[in-house]
Design a protein around this motif. Structure first.
Motif, PDB file in Angstrom:
ATOM      1  N   LEU A  31      16.688  39.087  69.985  1.00 25.64           N
ATOM      2  CA  LEU A  31      15.844  38.445  68.982  1.00 25.64           C
ATOM      3  C   LEU A  31      14.423  39.010  69.036  1.00 25.64           C
ATOM      4  N   THR A  32      13.788  39.064  67.874  1.00 24.59           N
ATOM      5  CA  THR A  32      12.400  39.504  67.756  1.00 24.59           C
ATOM      6  C   THR A  32      11.602  38.398  67.088  1.00 24.59           C
ATOM      7  N   GLY A  33      10.449  38.090  67.644  1.00 23.97           N
ATOM      8  CA  GLY A  33       9.556  37.098  67.038  1.00 23.97           C
ATOM      9  C   GLY A  33       8.371  37.787  66.377  1.00 23.97           C
ATOM     10  N   THR A  34       8.172  37.555  65.072  1.00 25.06           N
ATOM     11  CA  THR A  34       7.020  38.117  64.358  1.00 25.06           C
ATOM     12  C   THR A  34       6.119  36.994  63.882  1.00 25.06           C
ATOM     13  N   LEU A  35       4.846  37.290  63.717  1.00 30.28           N
ATOM     14  CA  LEU A  35       3.874  36.275  63.325  1.00 30.28           C
ATOM     15  C   LEU A  35       2.975  36.797  62.212  1.00 30.28           C
ATOM     16  N   GLN A  36       2.808  35.990  61.187  1.00 28.77           N
ATOM     17  CA  GLN A  36       1.918  36.287  60.067  1.00 28.77           C
ATOM     18  C   GLN A  36       0.884  35.175  59.987  1.00 28.77           C
ATOM     19  N   VAL A  37      -0.390  35.542  59.960  1.00 25.98           N
ATOM     20  CA  VAL A  37      -1.459  34.542  59.824  1.00 25.98           C
ATOM     21  C   VAL A  37      -1.661  34.270  58.336  1.00 25.98           C
ATOM     22  N   LEU A  38      -1.378  33.026  57.916  1.00 22.29           N
ATOM     23  CA  LEU A  38      -1.560  32.634  56.519  1.00 22.29           C
ATOM     24  C   LEU A  38      -3.006  32.244  56.240  1.00 22.29           C
ATOM     25  N   TYR A  39      -3.668  31.651  57.242  1.00 17.72           N
ATOM     26  CA  TYR A  39      -5.064  31.226  57.074  1.00 17.72           C
ATOM     27  C   TYR A  39      -5.661  30.982  58.455  1.00 17.72           C
ATOM     28  N   ARG A  46      15.986  25.996  71.796  1.00 20.63           N
ATOM     29  CA  ARG A  46      15.661  27.381  72.087  1.00 20.63           C
ATOM     30  C   ARG A  46      15.051  28.088  70.876  1.00 20.63           C
ATOM     31  N   TYR A  47      15.320  27.589  69.668  1.00 17.90           N
ATOM     32  CA  TYR A  47      14.603  28.119  68.513  1.00 17.90           C
ATOM     33  C   TYR A  47      13.114  27.821  68.660  1.00 17.90           C
ATOM     34  N   LEU A  48      12.815  26.613  69.121  1.00 20.18           N
ATOM     35  CA  LEU A  48      11.414  26.249  69.341  1.00 20.18           C
ATOM     36  C   LEU A  48      10.828  27.027  70.522  1.00 20.18           C
ATOM     37  N   PHE A  49      11.666  27.282  71.533  1.00 22.57           N
ATOM     38  CA  PHE A  49      11.209  28.093  72.666  1.00 22.57           C
ATOM     39  C   PHE A  49      10.853  29.504  72.196  1.00 22.57           C
ATOM     40  N   ALA A  50      11.723  30.097  71.351  1.00 20.24           N
ATOM     41  CA  ALA A  50      11.455  31.432  70.829  1.00 20.24           C
ATOM     42  C   ALA A  50      10.169  31.435  70.009  1.00 20.24           C
ATOM     43  N   THR A  51       9.947  30.349  69.250  1.00 18.82           N
ATOM     44  CA  THR A  51       8.709  30.209  68.491  1.00 18.82           C
ATOM     45  C   THR A  51       7.502  30.162  69.421  1.00 18.82           C
ATOM     46  N   MET A 107      -5.751  27.371  62.527  1.00 17.16           N
ATOM     47  CA  MET A 107      -4.923  28.550  62.361  1.00 17.16           C
ATOM     48  C   MET A 107      -3.609  28.116  61.719  1.00 17.16           C
ATOM     49  N   HIS A 108      -3.261  28.767  60.622  1.00 16.21           N
ATOM     50  CA  HIS A 108      -2.025  28.470  59.902  1.00 16.21           C
ATOM     51  C   HIS A 108      -1.167  29.729  59.986  1.00 16.21           C
ATOM     52  N   VAL A 109      -0.012  29.621  60.674  1.00 17.69           N
ATOM     53  CA  VAL A 109       0.793  30.810  60.927  1.00 17.69           C
ATOM     54  C   VAL A 109       2.230  30.610  60.458  1.00 17.69           C
ATOM     55  N   PHE A 110       2.891  31.720  60.202  1.00 15.66           N
ATOM     56  CA  PHE A 110       4.294  31.710  59.802  1.00 15.66           C
ATOM     57  C   PHE A 110       5.043  32.656  60.733  1.00 15.66           C
ATOM     58  N   ILE A 111       6.020  32.122  61.428  1.00 15.90           N
ATOM     59  CA  ILE A 111       6.759  32.868  62.445  1.00 15.90           C
ATOM     60  C   ILE A 111       8.199  33.064  61.977  1.00 15.90           C
ATOM     61  N   ARG A 112       8.693  34.264  62.171  1.00 13.22           N
ATOM     62  CA  ARG A 112      10.101  34.562  61.882  1.00 13.22           C
ATOM     63  C   ARG A 112      10.786  34.958  63.185  1.00 13.22           C
ATOM     64  N   ILE A 113      11.960  34.408  63.416  1.00  9.71           N
ATOM     65  CA  ILE A 113      12.797  34.815  64.535  1.00  9.71           C
ATOM     66  C   ILE A 113      13.928  35.650  63.946  1.00  9.71           C
ATOM     67  N   LEU A 114      13.937  36.930  64.297  1.00  2.93           N
ATOM     68  CA  LEU A 114      14.833  37.896  63.668  1.00  2.93           C
ATOM     69  C   LEU A 114      15.917  38.368  64.632  1.00  2.93           C
ATOM     70  N   ARG A 115      17.114  38.560  64.081  1.00  2.00           N
ATOM     71  CA  ARG A 115      18.179  39.276  64.775  1.00  2.00           C
ATOM     72  C   ARG A 115      18.410  40.546  63.976  1.00  2.00           C
ATOM     73  N   GLY A 116      17.877  41.651  64.470  1.00  3.81           N
ATOM     74  CA  GLY A 116      17.837  42.859  63.663  1.00  3.81           C
ATOM     75  C   GLY A 116      16.908  42.638  62.491  1.00  3.81           C
ATOM     76  N   GLU A 117      17.396  42.814  61.281  1.00  3.26           N
ATOM     77  CA  GLU A 117      16.598  42.583  60.075  1.00  3.26           C
ATOM     78  C   GLU A 117      16.784  41.181  59.518  1.00  3.26           C
ATOM     79  N   GLU A 118      17.750  40.436  60.073  1.00  2.91           N
ATOM     80  CA  GLU A 118      18.085  39.112  59.537  1.00  2.91           C
ATOM     81  C   GLU A 118      17.254  38.025  60.221  1.00  2.91           C
ATOM     82  N   ALA A 119      16.659  37.133  59.427  1.00  2.00           N
ATOM     83  CA  ALA A 119      15.922  35.993  59.971  1.00  2.00           C
ATOM     84  C   ALA A 119      16.906  34.883  60.314  1.00  2.00           C
TER      85      ALA A 119
END
Length: 486
Positions: free
Chosen positions: A407-415, A359-364, A421-433
């Motif tokens: 949970l909140t999923g955020t995405l940052q494009v690194l390149y 489910r971590y991969l599902f959230a991703t 496309m090179h991306v970095f995804i954070r799965i957050l619970r509130g402010e905690e990753a």
């Protein structure tokens, strides 16, 4: 500058309206003399914040500001749209409309009334042309339907402007051509309600048995096909004419008591209330609201995936906001993009009571898929023969998510370039990753089976985001290999 809506009456419906406008980026001013109004609206808004974002596949706009006015004049000051949701008393509504129009002329005033006709609402008004029925359904922040009922005195431009406002906040304005008591939907509900009261009064069924008949059977069909389309299918290959010919004679049978109303006695009220308490009394109203909202999200998202019924409204709302997102030049400057809102459900947890690895991969996937839709690499794009394939994934488990966590999923494009496309995804619970995921995606010609440049319109959306994200700090975990020491 945010647009402003005024909500007059802060009960369940008024609170739902406030939440719908606020979460779609509007400033909202509420007037309600009830000293508990702020608490009640805060509870409705908490439910809306936990549910409405889960229906969207692109970033929600910044939430508007909520204020409580001491009088109607202050509430409507500067408002572009006013929604009246006071008690169903015509004299009270007339007084409210008079105060609104004394303070603000020409602004559209929608009434949440479930029964009064617009011509009745307009009686004695200084400007009847701006008053109309805008009847929603609870929960207003999730269900898209709003019945728009004008009268012969309603201004055509006013009604058009109001419908556009309602579309912009994700609603489906159903324009009813002729005014009638209780409009359209509530007339159906009233018919079902009357028949249900008879069934309980006559000892044929309990409240729970009637609810089971609806939610286990025709309610599921109605939720996606309505009445006539359901019966068209029931007619088989011959369609609606065959259905009408087959079941038309049944209209003369004494199957219903719709023309009669049971006496509304204390005994009937006690009977209904007692059975309802036995059926659902182990839940609080707020618990039932959250259960309802969670179920509606699942149902609406299923319809959205199929672009059917209410799901089509959600897709169209996403597309309007996607266009606005890019037209405004929003590219995520200053922070990763918020792309997904999720909740840990019972099927997501393992024997330890934690969210299971898959489910971590599902959230991703939910997060990255939402970003692909944002840049135009959606299902229609895939149907045209091109897609982004995930070539590499590195996940780090940083915390434990448990049942019910939001949970909140955020995405940052690194390149990004024309093929990668090179991306970095954070799965957050509130402010905690609770997890971070680094991915490389390749743009592929699916028929040829090899990489190729993405379409210009996709690159036109992707590359500005990548450029904007260059100013963001590079995540410490980016580029780590498995087992690398901190």
């Amino acid at each position: 500058m945010a647009r402003k809506a005024a909500i007059i009456g802060g009960g369940v419906i008024g609170g739902g309206w406030a939440a719908r406008f606020l979460l779609n980026g509007w400033d909202v001013s509420v007037f309600d003399p009830d000293p508990e109004a702020e608490r009640k609206i805060a509870e409705v808004l908490a439910n809306a914040r936990a549910s409405l974002p889960a229906l969207s596949d692109i970033p929600m706009p910044a939430e508007g500001s909520l204020s409580f006015a001491k009088d109607i004049a202050k509430a409507v000051e500067g408002a572009e749209y006013v929604q009246e949701s006071v008690s169903e008393r015509l004299d009270l509504k007339h007084r409210v409309f008079a105060e609104i129009q004394k303070a603000s002329r020409g602004v559209p005033i929608g009434s949440s009334t479930s029964g009064f006709k617009p011509s009745e609402l307009q009686e004695g008004a200084a400007d009847p042309s701006s008053i109309f029925v805008a009847h929603p359904f609870n929960p207003v922040y999730l269900l898209p339907l709003v019945e728009i009922v004008p009268s012969s005195k309603s201004g055509e431009q006013c009604i058009g402007n109001a419908k556009e406002v309602l579309r912009e906040i994700g609603m489906f304005p159903l324009h009813i051509r002729k005014e009638i008591d209780a409009h359209i939907a509530d007339r159906f509900l009233e018919a079902v309600w009357r028949e249900a009261l008879w069934l309980v009064k006559d000892g044929i069924a309990t409240t729970e048995e009637i609810d089971e008949a609806i939610r286990m059977g025709f309610g599921l069909r109605w939720g996606q096909m309505g009445l006539f389309e359901t019966y068209r299918v029931a007619g088989g290959e011959a369609g609606m004419k065959h259905f009408m010919a087959q079941f038309g004679p049944a209209l003369k049978w004494p199957w219903t008591k719709l023309t009669d109303v049971p006496d509304f006695t204390e005994e009937l009220v006690d009977l209904i209330a007692g059975q309802s308490d036995a059926q659902s009394g182990n839940y609080t109203i707020r618990e039932l609201e959250r259960i309802r909202d969670s179920n509606l999200i699942g149902f609406l998202r299923a319809l959205k995936e199929r672009n059917w019924g209410a799901g089509r409204v959600l897709r169209e709302h996403d597309e309007r906001r996607r266009v606005a997102f890019h037209d405004e030049g929003r590219t995520g400057e200053g922070a990763p993009l918020v792309m997904a809102q999720m909740q840990v459900l019972p099927g997501w947890i393992d024997y330890n009571g934690h969210m299971t690895e898959s489910r971590y991969l599902f959230a991703t996937s939910e997060t990255s898929d939402a970003f692909l839709r944002l840049i135009g690499a959606d299902l229609d794009y895939v149907a045209g023969g091109h897609s982004y394939y995930t070539a590499e994934t590195h996940i780090m488990h940083l915390g434990e998510a448990r049942l019910g966590d939001r949970l909140t999923g955020t995405l940052q494009v690194l390149y990004a370039d024309e093929k990668r496309m090179h991306v970095f995804i954070r799965i957050l619970r509130g402010e905690e990753a609770v997890a971070s995921v680094e991915q490389i995606l390749l743009h592929v010609d699916m028929k040829a089976g090899k990489t190729c440049p993405a379409a210009p319109e996709v690159l036109g959306r992707l590359l500005p985001v990548a450029e904007a994200h260059k100013s963001l700090p590079r995540p410490d975990a980016a580029g780590r290999h498995v087992g690398q020491r901190k």
